[in-house]
Design a protein around this motif. Sequence first.
Motif, PDB file in Angstrom:
ATOM      1  N   GLU A  45      -3.367  -6.807  -0.513  1.00  0.00           N
ATOM      2  CA  GLU A  45      -2.881  -7.130   0.835  1.00  0.00           C
ATOM      3  C   GLU A  45      -1.618  -7.983   0.815  1.00  0.00           C
ATOM      4  O   GLU A  45      -0.978  -8.206   1.855  1.00  0.00           O
ATOM      5  CB  GLU A  45      -3.978  -7.845   1.641  1.00  0.00           C
ATOM      6  N   VAL A  47       2.170  -8.707   0.440  1.00  0.00           N
ATOM      7  CA  VAL A  47       3.420  -7.960   0.527  1.00  0.00           C
ATOM      8  C   VAL A  47       4.577  -8.933   0.338  1.00  0.00           C
ATOM      9  O   VAL A  47       4.462 -10.133   0.609  1.00  0.00           O
ATOM     10  CB  VAL A  47       3.552  -7.208   1.871  1.00  0.00           C
ATOM     11  N   TYR A  66       5.829  -3.385  -7.236  1.00  0.00           N
ATOM     12  CA  TYR A  66       5.114  -2.803  -6.091  1.00  0.00           C
ATOM     13  C   TYR A  66       6.116  -2.367  -5.015  1.00  0.00           C
ATOM     14  O   TYR A  66       6.172  -2.965  -3.930  1.00  0.00           O
ATOM     15  CB  TYR A  66       4.126  -3.809  -5.508  1.00  0.00           C
ATOM     16  N   ARG A  69       5.095  -2.092  -1.430  1.00  0.00           N
ATOM     17  CA  ARG A  69       4.663  -3.319  -0.737  1.00  0.00           C
ATOM     18  C   ARG A  69       5.817  -4.304  -0.580  1.00  0.00           C
ATOM     19  O   ARG A  69       5.607  -5.488  -0.303  1.00  0.00           O
ATOM     20  CB  ARG A  69       3.514  -3.976  -1.514  1.00  0.00           C
ATOM     21  N   MET A  87       3.075  -8.500  10.289  1.00  0.00           N
ATOM     22  CA  MET A  87       2.320  -8.042   9.127  1.00  0.00           C
ATOM     23  C   MET A  87       1.038  -8.858   8.950  1.00  0.00           C
ATOM     24  O   MET A  87      -0.028  -8.322   8.629  1.00  0.00           O
ATOM     25  CB  MET A  87       3.180  -8.145   7.869  1.00  0.00           C
ATOM     26  N   PHE A  92      -2.252  -8.326   6.425  1.00  0.00           N
ATOM     27  CA  PHE A  92      -1.510  -8.529   5.182  1.00  0.00           C
ATOM     28  C   PHE A  92      -1.228 -10.024   4.978  1.00  0.00           C
ATOM     29  O   PHE A  92      -1.359 -10.833   5.912  1.00  0.00           O
ATOM     30  CB  PHE A  92      -0.184  -7.757   5.218  1.00  0.00           C
ATOM     31  N   PRO A  94       1.949 -11.815   3.927  1.00  0.00           N
ATOM     32  CA  PRO A  94       3.358 -11.690   3.564  1.00  0.00           C
ATOM     33  C   PRO A  94       3.914 -12.950   2.904  1.00  0.00           C
ATOM     34  O   PRO A  94       3.679 -14.063   3.375  1.00  0.00           O
ATOM     35  CB  PRO A  94       4.058 -11.426   4.898  1.00  0.00           C
TER      36      PRO A  94
END
Length: 334
Positions: A45, A47, A66, A69, A87, A92, A94
Amino acid sequence: MTATTEKKPRLTTSAMIASIASEGQRVKAAPFGKALVELGRERPEIVGMTADLAKYTDLHLFAQAYPERFFQMGMAEQLLMGAAGGMAKEGFVPFATTYAVFGTRRAYDFVHQVIAEENLNVKMCCALPGLTTGYGPSHQATEDLAMMRGIPGMTIVDPCDALDIEQAVPQIAAHQGPVYMRLLRGNVPLVLDEYDYKFELGKAKLLRGGKDVLIIASGFMTMRSLEVADALRRDSVDAAVLHVPTIKPLDEATLLREVKREGRLVVVAENHSVIGGLGEAVAGLLLRSGNAPAQFRQIALPDAFLDAGALPTLHERYGISAEAMVSQIKGWLG
């Protein structure tokens, strides 16, 4: 015969963005980026988001690991923070990176209204804090802590070295709510591993004891304070160093315990304006608790727009080099 004096090497433009590591000091490359890549393996999760500064905040390592992501938002810091909030609302976590001046001064209202008011799980990791660049007031975030301390519910971290950063990354990710972390990037000094140190969010750590002076410090000023303590010892001055990596919330219990040890000069050393940073946070705590020491001093940047120039020169000019700190403390001790 005429006496000859050694000339210091002429500093070049690169000295404006020089590493804060002393000559010959151990360093680790990109500790933030590497720690985030490692954490990303366990937590899908997470990012990474940035405003055109992935390479200059070490987030490019996460982008390479990634790519699906990673989100490049362009030169639009307000959009970066607003999108990071969105997000977070979708579940997520972030990590939003930029320079500290842009993440605070340029995007402040978005951080305040979009992220903090709703207690969203956004981790803002911002490079070039305080006087870590010689490019003048446009890039020197000398007031970032004052701004972010004023936001309710904001957790603030000011790591000292590569070890601090590596250990802070998973802990700020695990913390529920917004976090602002000052970011050291590139080749970052490594010093705290010599002190049996472990980062704990919200905790201050006594790195060394001393009966004459207590230096309370955060960020790379903790590294400088350890150098200062060594230099003072050679002059029979015994200095303690208390590292405060979490600026908000303060570890009040540890601070009060150390300050209550009478007979010591108490000095707060920080890479930030004398206004609104760690020094005033500690002073406010001591006054409110009725534990103000007999001697309290601050080593901090002036309440001014600072000059552009080579970092070593500026650190000496504004009193945050190890040599300048030793001179100030000796003067206060008389």
